[in-house]
Design a protein around this motif. Structure first.
Motif, PDB file in Angstrom:
ATOM      1  N   ARG A  24      -7.309   1.683   2.255  1.00  0.00           N
ATOM      2  CA  ARG A  24      -7.700   0.517   1.434  1.00  0.00           C
ATOM      3  C   ARG A  24      -7.137   0.633   0.024  1.00  0.00           C
ATOM      4  NH1 ARG A  24     -12.637   1.254   4.220  1.00  0.00           N
ATOM      5  NH2 ARG A  24     -13.548   2.361   2.452  1.00  0.00           N
ATOM      6  N   GLN A  27      -3.377  -0.026   0.191  1.00  0.00           N
ATOM      7  CA  GLN A  27      -3.124  -1.438   0.472  1.00  0.00           C
ATOM      8  C   GLN A  27      -3.359  -2.296  -0.769  1.00  0.00           C
ATOM      9  OE1 GLN A  27      -4.916  -2.530   4.132  1.00  0.00           O
ATOM     10  NE2 GLN A  27      -3.981  -4.556   4.222  1.00  0.00           N
ATOM     11  N   LYS A  28      -4.341  -1.909  -1.576  1.00  0.00           N
ATOM     12  CA  LYS A  28      -4.633  -2.668  -2.797  1.00  0.00           C
ATOM     13  C   LYS A  28      -3.500  -2.569  -3.800  1.00  0.00           C
ATOM     14  CE  LYS A  28      -7.847  -1.037  -5.532  1.00  0.00           C
ATOM     15  NZ  LYS A  28      -9.172  -0.712  -6.121  1.00  0.00           N
ATOM     16  N   TRP A  29      -2.903  -1.388  -3.931  1.00  0.00           N
ATOM     17  CA  TRP A  29      -1.880  -1.173  -4.942  1.00  0.00           C
ATOM     18  C   TRP A  29      -0.459  -1.318  -4.410  1.00  0.00           C
ATOM     19  CZ3 TRP A  29      -3.103  -1.348  -9.848  1.00  0.00           C
ATOM     20  CH2 TRP A  29      -4.428  -1.089 -10.214  1.00  0.00           C
ATOM     21  N   PRO A  31       0.736  -4.244  -2.305  1.00  0.00           N
ATOM     22  CA  PRO A  31       0.534  -5.499  -1.563  1.00  0.00           C
ATOM     23  C   PRO A  31       1.767  -5.977  -0.815  1.00  0.00           C
ATOM     24  CG  PRO A  31       0.781  -5.963  -3.896  1.00  0.00           C
ATOM     25  CD  PRO A  31       0.731  -4.473  -3.765  1.00  0.00           C
ATOM     26  N   GLU A  32       2.950  -5.495  -1.224  1.00  0.00           N
ATOM     27  CA  GLU A  32       4.195  -5.929  -0.590  1.00  0.00           C
ATOM     28  C   GLU A  32       4.798  -4.774   0.221  1.00  0.00           C
ATOM     29  OE1 GLU A  32       5.114  -9.013  -0.803  1.00  0.00           O
ATOM     30  OE2 GLU A  32       3.585  -9.573  -2.286  1.00  0.00           O
ATOM     31  N   THR A  36       6.556   1.317  -3.426  1.00  0.00           N
ATOM     32  CA  THR A  36       6.000   0.805  -4.674  1.00  0.00           C
ATOM     33  C   THR A  36       5.766   1.934  -5.674  1.00  0.00           C
ATOM     34  OG1 THR A  36       4.855  -0.973  -3.485  1.00  0.00           O
ATOM     35  CG2 THR A  36       4.099  -0.472  -5.725  1.00  0.00           C
ATOM     36  N   ARG A  47       4.472   0.773   2.331  1.00  0.00           N
ATOM     37  CA  ARG A  47       3.802  -0.144   3.244  1.00  0.00           C
ATOM     38  C   ARG A  47       4.831  -0.830   4.140  1.00  0.00           C
ATOM     39  NH1 ARG A  47      -0.749  -4.614   1.809  1.00  0.00           N
ATOM     40  NH2 ARG A  47      -0.625  -5.845   3.733  1.00  0.00           N
ATOM     41  N   ASN A  49       4.532  -3.887   7.378  1.00  0.00           N
ATOM     42  CA  ASN A  49       3.601  -4.764   8.087  1.00  0.00           C
ATOM     43  C   ASN A  49       3.927  -4.955   9.559  1.00  0.00           C
ATOM     44  OD1 ASN A  49       2.165  -5.158   5.728  1.00  0.00           O
ATOM     45  ND2 ASN A  49       3.255  -7.028   5.192  1.00  0.00           N
TER      46      ASN A  49
END
Length: 322
Positions: A24, A27-29, A31-32, A36, A47, A49
């Motif tokens: 979590r 995923q919050k920091w 988002p793309e 990152t 990340r 998807n």
């Protein structure tokens, strides 16, 4: 091909909760999709998807400690194939050109991970401070300790420390004071854990990996020049045959194969980031024949240079590492 079979353990409730909390936070920091950077020095989040079953990415791993929070991935280092999944921890002790693909990810449950750059001096300081307390770790050497890339299931203390580091993003005013302390704990827990033998390679000056890391540094700086194995061997006080054998143990490829991959990665960067034509990029990285360059590029990346660069520019997000 040497295959490291997945040993994804069934997570108990406490560890499973830690993995969910870490997921979590990432995923919050992040988002793309992609890699990152964060406000915490040396920390990057990753990340994806979707599962990239038919899409194999190629990159050069920096010396780092990585952890998957959610999803899974497969990587190839020379003749070695490694699968790793939730709470798998990986150490890259030297710069290594690898192939990889995300094998488990979806919009609902994306592939999430983190990468922490390793400072050799930080690790060295801890090794010196721990002293003889690390000696007994030699008995726990795994089958492929010589390889520059190692993976294990992360232990609870290491995951908790990683989570605290990511949580510092919620309190930016604390980062400059607390981040160095948490980094130290992470490296400490890695050193005393199952991944410790790989971590020690950052610190011990007279190890095989340390010598090969010097050779790799020279190859990275001079990859456009003709390869002179005799000169490299003299630099690290090894015979040519010993250098060749040790280099293959650490990188799972020969010096010539390693140099070729560095050249092709740099050519890809030049075409993608600087808009350079394939022929020009091939000469820039040391190839004398554009047709030879195109054949080797297609062999590594799966498609000719122009097709590959067009795809990367607009059709697919950059697949990040961790």
């Amino acid at each position: 091909m040497s295959v490291v079979q997945p040993v994804f353990e069934t997570l108990d409730d406490e560890i499973d909760q830690l993995a969910n909390t870490l997921s979590r936070q990432i995923q919050k920091w992040a988002p793309e999709e992609g890699l990152t950077p964060t406000a915490v020095p040396g920390l990057e989040l990753v990340r994806a998807n979707s599962s990239l079953t038919n899409c194999i990415g190629s990159t050069v791993y920096d010396p780092s400690l990585c952890l998957i929070a959610q999803g899974s991935k497969r990587i190839w280092l020379g003749d070695r194939e490694i699968d790793y999944g939730p709470l798998s921890c990986m150490v890259s002790a030297v710069h290594l050109p690898v192939l990889g693909k995300v094998t488990e990810a979806s919009t609902e449950r994306p592939y999430l991970g983190l990468k922490l750059a390793v400072d050799a001096q930080e690790v060295t300081d801890l090794v010196l401070e721990l002293g003889e307390g690390l000696g007994e770790m030699e008995e726990r050497a795994c089958a492929e300790t010589a390889c520059g890339l190692g993976r294990v299931q992360a232990e609870k203390g290491l995951v908790e420390a990683m989570l605290r580091l990511v949580k510092l993003l919620d309190a930016p005013q604390d980062i400059h004071i607390l981040a160095p302390l948490v980094r130290r704990e992470i490296f400490y827990r890695a050193l005393i854990g199952e991944i410790g033998l790989h971590m020690r390679k950052f610190a011990v000056a007279d190890t095989q990996t340390h010598r090969i890391s010097k050779v790799i540094a020279v190859l990275k700086d001079r990859f456009t020049e003709p390869l002179r194995v005799r000169e490299l061997a003299d630099m690290v006080n090894m015979s040519e045959s010993s250098l060749f054998q040790s280099f293959r143990q650490v990188t799972r490829m020969s010096p010539v194969q390693f140099q070729k991959k560095l050249r092709l990665h740099e050519a890809r960067r030049l075409m993608l980031a600087e808009g350079m034509e394939a022929a020009t990029a091939s000469f820039r990285v040391g190839y004398g024949s554009p047709s030879h360059f195109s054949r080797e590029y297609s062999r590594l990346f799966g498609v000719p240079p122009r097709t590959d660069v067009s795809k990367l520019r607009g059709e697919l997000p950059q697949t990040a590492r961790a």
